[in-house]
Design a protein around this motif. Sequence first.
Motif, mmCIF file in Angstrom:
data_model
loop_
_atom_site.group_PDB
_atom_site.id
_atom_site.type_symbol
_atom_site.label_atom_id
_atom_site.label_comp_id
_atom_site.label_asym_id
_atom_site.label_seq_id
_atom_site.Cartn_x
_atom_site.Cartn_y
_atom_site.Cartn_z
ATOM 1 N N ARG A 48 -2.457 -1.802 -9.305
ATOM 2 C CA ARG A 48 -2.351 -0.750 -10.305
ATOM 3 C C ARG A 48 -1.249 0.232 -9.883
ATOM 4 N NH1 ARG A 48 -6.093 0.602 -14.068
ATOM 5 N NH2 ARG A 48 -7.724 -0.514 -12.910
ATOM 6 N N GLY A 53 -0.691 0.969 -5.721
ATOM 7 C CA GLY A 53 -1.995 0.361 -5.953
ATOM 8 C C GLY A 53 -2.419 -0.508 -4.788
ATOM 9 N N ARG A 56 -3.470 1.872 -1.996
ATOM 10 C CA ARG A 56 -4.716 2.565 -2.310
ATOM 11 C C ARG A 56 -5.888 1.620 -2.535
ATOM 12 N NH1 ARG A 56 -1.721 6.331 -6.842
ATOM 13 N NH2 ARG A 56 -0.816 7.898 -5.427
ATOM 14 N N GLU A 58 -6.216 -0.267 -5.053
ATOM 15 C CA GLU A 58 -6.529 -0.204 -6.475
ATOM 16 C C GLU A 58 -6.007 -1.476 -7.127
ATOM 17 O OE1 GLU A 58 -4.880 3.489 -7.826
ATOM 18 O OE2 GLU A 58 -6.431 4.681 -6.846
ATOM 19 N N ALA A 415 -11.156 -3.209 -12.616
ATOM 20 C CA ALA A 415 -10.885 -2.935 -11.205
ATOM 21 C C ALA A 415 -11.671 -3.874 -10.292
ATOM 22 C CB ALA A 415 -11.223 -1.488 -10.878
ATOM 23 N N LYS A 418 -13.637 -1.926 -4.244
ATOM 24 C CA LYS A 418 -12.971 -1.600 -2.991
ATOM 25 C C LYS A 418 -13.858 -1.966 -1.800
ATOM 26 C CE LYS A 418 -10.088 2.175 -4.758
ATOM 27 N NZ LYS A 418 -9.647 3.571 -4.551
#
Length: 425
Positions: A48, A53, A56, A58, A415, A418
């Motif tokens: 992202r 991204g 992070r 992401e 998403a 994580k």
Amino acid sequence: MSPSRRSPAITGNLLYAQSGGVTAVINATAAGVIEGARAKGVKVYAARNGILGALREELIDTSKESAAAITALRHTPGGAFGSCRYKLKSLEDNRAEYARLIDVFRAHDIRWFLYNGGNDSADTALKISQLGKAMGYDIRCIGVPKTVDNDLAVTDCCPGFGSVAKYTAISTLEASLDVASMAETSTKVFILEVMGRHAGWIAAAAGLAGEGADAPPHIILFPENTFDEAAFLAKVKATVERVGWCTVVASEGVRNAAGQFLAEAGTRDAFGHAQLGGVAPVLAALVKEKLGYKYHWALPDYLQRSARHAASAVDAEQAFAVGKAAVDYALAGMNAVMPVIVRSSDVPYRWKVEPASLAKIANREKKMPKSFITRDGFGITAAARRYLAPLIRGEAPLPYGKDGLPRYVRLKNVAVAKKLAGFQR
């Protein structure tokens, strides 16, 4: 090294990221990547907002998108997963970022990283390709070409450029017809500013709008040439007196004899590039002050790179092809390469995709050859026309809705969960 079938010993996921300014056809490349990987049973994650991204953690799971949605990317402008302007420093200067990337790759079993961007992104892709040996992780990195500026080395042309070139040529032609119809009592000089900080490829493409001394654009200002105020004004005056009006196409990167951008705004982006404030109004003020002509100027800016409605069929096809080839190269075990366009014939126009070393592309800039610019510095030569003309050929039709607007796709961009702690850069 040529691509071969995927080695059964290597398994894992593929990460794709978009970088820098997007184009009208960068999502066609994304479609090529995702469709190519799906055909080989490989899951594709997308970062992202580009490399940020990845840092992070992401990530987006593209397997949650339907086949129809991925196909629709081929005609949708913008960056479907988000992009960013962010340049990684060297491994020695910022080891923490590279360690973070390896942590993210390991956490999500990412074995292939495809980075879709221009010059600076090719440099980043090269650096990441060296991570495996340096940090003990098996990762293969492929740079994927994209830039409206057409300034990547090695490749004959850059996916994204053909559509900008087509939009620019069309805009120059249409606006010039307007100016010609009003020149008797109104505008005498029209100035169109186009992108191109250091390379004048987009400005050159405007030359396809007409041919001959009296056909627009009458003047093209290239960043490869030093701006000569006296010569410019003399050319404008002579054109208006002969034709009745004058169309000027100016690259944003035009510089004066001191090497300063005429449009320098005094700020810089994340790559250290000068933020340019508008060369067209500078030139317009000069024309008004020195010649007294009434003028109009236009700054299409983002319109140039988002105009999918005027995309080149050749460009759209090439954008998809490099994405698909990038997957083939990655799964064949290649590393630190980029799929590039190779031209085999001008007439008829023929091209193919081949791998090229990132080391020969990163941080190198392809400018307009001197042979492409006329002796007076204000136009394109026959050689330039032969090179440019095939790149804008063909239309890439869009599906339209009942409201009369194109039916572009907006992905769900689900998403990925994580697995790591947050990261502060």
